[in-house]
Design a protein around this motif. Structure first.
Motif, short mmCIF file in Angstrom:
data_model
loop_
_atom_site.label_atom_id
_atom_site.label_comp_id
_atom_site.label_asym_id
_atom_site.label_seq_id
_atom_site.Cartn_x
_atom_site.Cartn_y
_atom_site.Cartn_z
N LEU A 38 21.97 33.91 55.79
CA LEU A 38 22.50 32.42 55.83
C LEU A 38 22.45 31.24 55.03
O LEU A 38 23.04 30.68 54.54
CB LEU A 38 22.09 31.84 57.46
CG LEU A 38 22.45 32.65 58.71
CD1 LEU A 38 21.83 32.22 59.79
CD2 LEU A 38 23.89 32.89 58.77
N GLU A 39 21.06 31.57 54.40
CA GLU A 39 20.80 30.49 53.53
C GLU A 39 19.93 31.32 52.21
O GLU A 39 19.22 32.08 52.39
CB GLU A 39 19.87 29.49 53.82
CG GLU A 39 20.34 28.69 55.05
CD GLU A 39 19.15 27.76 55.83
OE1 GLU A 39 18.11 27.92 55.28
OE2 GLU A 39 19.86 27.02 56.67
N LYS B 109 28.82 38.92 62.06
CA LYS B 109 28.21 37.85 61.50
C LYS B 109 28.63 36.54 62.29
O LYS B 109 27.90 35.62 62.52
CB LYS B 109 28.06 37.71 60.11
CG LYS B 109 27.50 36.64 59.51
CD LYS B 109 27.52 36.70 57.88
CE LYS B 109 26.79 35.47 57.16
NZ LYS B 109 26.44 35.66 55.74
N ASN B 110 30.04 36.51 62.26
CA ASN B 110 30.47 35.15 62.75
C ASN B 110 30.36 35.21 64.18
O ASN B 110 29.90 33.96 64.64
CB ASN B 110 32.08 35.00 62.60
CG ASN B 110 32.52 35.05 61.20
OD1 ASN B 110 31.57 34.41 60.25
ND2 ASN B 110 33.72 35.43 60.90
N LYS C 129 26.56 33.91 64.37
CA LYS C 129 26.21 32.42 63.87
C LYS C 129 26.77 31.77 65.14
O LYS C 129 26.18 30.64 65.55
CB LYS C 129 27.09 32.29 62.92
CG LYS C 129 26.39 32.75 61.43
CD LYS C 129 27.36 32.73 60.41
CE LYS C 129 27.92 31.38 59.90
NZ LYS C 129 28.47 31.45 58.80
N ASP D 19 16.32 34.93 64.23
CA ASP D 19 16.62 34.10 63.11
C ASP D 19 15.57 33.72 62.35
O ASP D 19 14.61 33.18 63.04
CB ASP D 19 17.33 32.77 63.96
CG ASP D 19 17.90 31.72 62.88
OD1 ASP D 19 17.49 31.80 61.80
OD2 ASP D 19 18.49 30.64 63.25
N ALA E 288 17.87 34.22 57.48
CA ALA E 288 18.78 35.42 58.02
C ALA E 288 18.85 35.58 59.38
O ALA E 288 17.83 35.17 59.70
CB ALA E 288 18.49 36.69 57.13
#
Length: 154
Positions: free
Chosen positions: A108-109, A45-46, A49, A86, A139
């Motif tokens: 993500l949100e 995930k990191n 991003k 995304d 996401a």
């Protein structure tokens, strides 16, 4: 963090799933071994991003979806291709997975869901199809496709 670091992380994972059937047993195993509380999940995930921020992931945009194929299938990553999208409160194009599809869902949100699934792994078996949809937020979704096979439908 670089594309090479990301490929190394993907290779470590794909070597573990190489040769396994693409089915619900794989989904269960991935969520147990590499689920949301795992180092693998957090690292991927990191990296995703950061890759979006740095511009080497999701470098294309169409119909409100950012996307991009990061790696073509190769022996280094056990014959899988790697794509990342995304998406925010949107449905993508309908497609079929001739050899299956392994998805890593990374909200993500909001309380983002991918095809009504929260954070973690979702596996679509061979010959399945869907219209990938993110609801309730934004996401990133990482797709592992055996042999890179995907067929978009009309």
């Amino acid at each position: 963090m670089s594309v090479a670091d990301f490929q190394q992380q993907i290779a470590s994972l794909t070597k573990q799933i190489q040769g396994r059937p693409i089915d619900t047993d794989l989904e269960t195993w991935l969520n147990l071994e590499h689920g949301t509380d795992s180092h693998t999940y957090q690292q991927l995930k990191n990296q995703c991003k950061q890759g979006v921020t740095d511009g080497w992931l999701c470098q294309y945009e169409g119909a409100g979806i950012r996307y991009g194929r990061v790696f073509e299938p190769s022996d280094d990553i056990a014959g899988f291709s790697v794509d990342v999208v995304d998406m925010k409160d949107i449905a993508g194009p309908h497609h079929t997975h001739p050899n299956g599809e392994v998805n890593l869902i990374m909200p993500l949100e909001g309380n983002a869901l991918f095809d009504n699934h929260s954070a973690g792994w979702k596996v679509h078996p061979p010959a399945s199809s869907h219209k990938p949809t993110v609801t309730n937020g934004r996401a990133l979704v990482l797709y592992l496709l055996p042999d890179g096979k995907i067929e978009f439908t009309r």
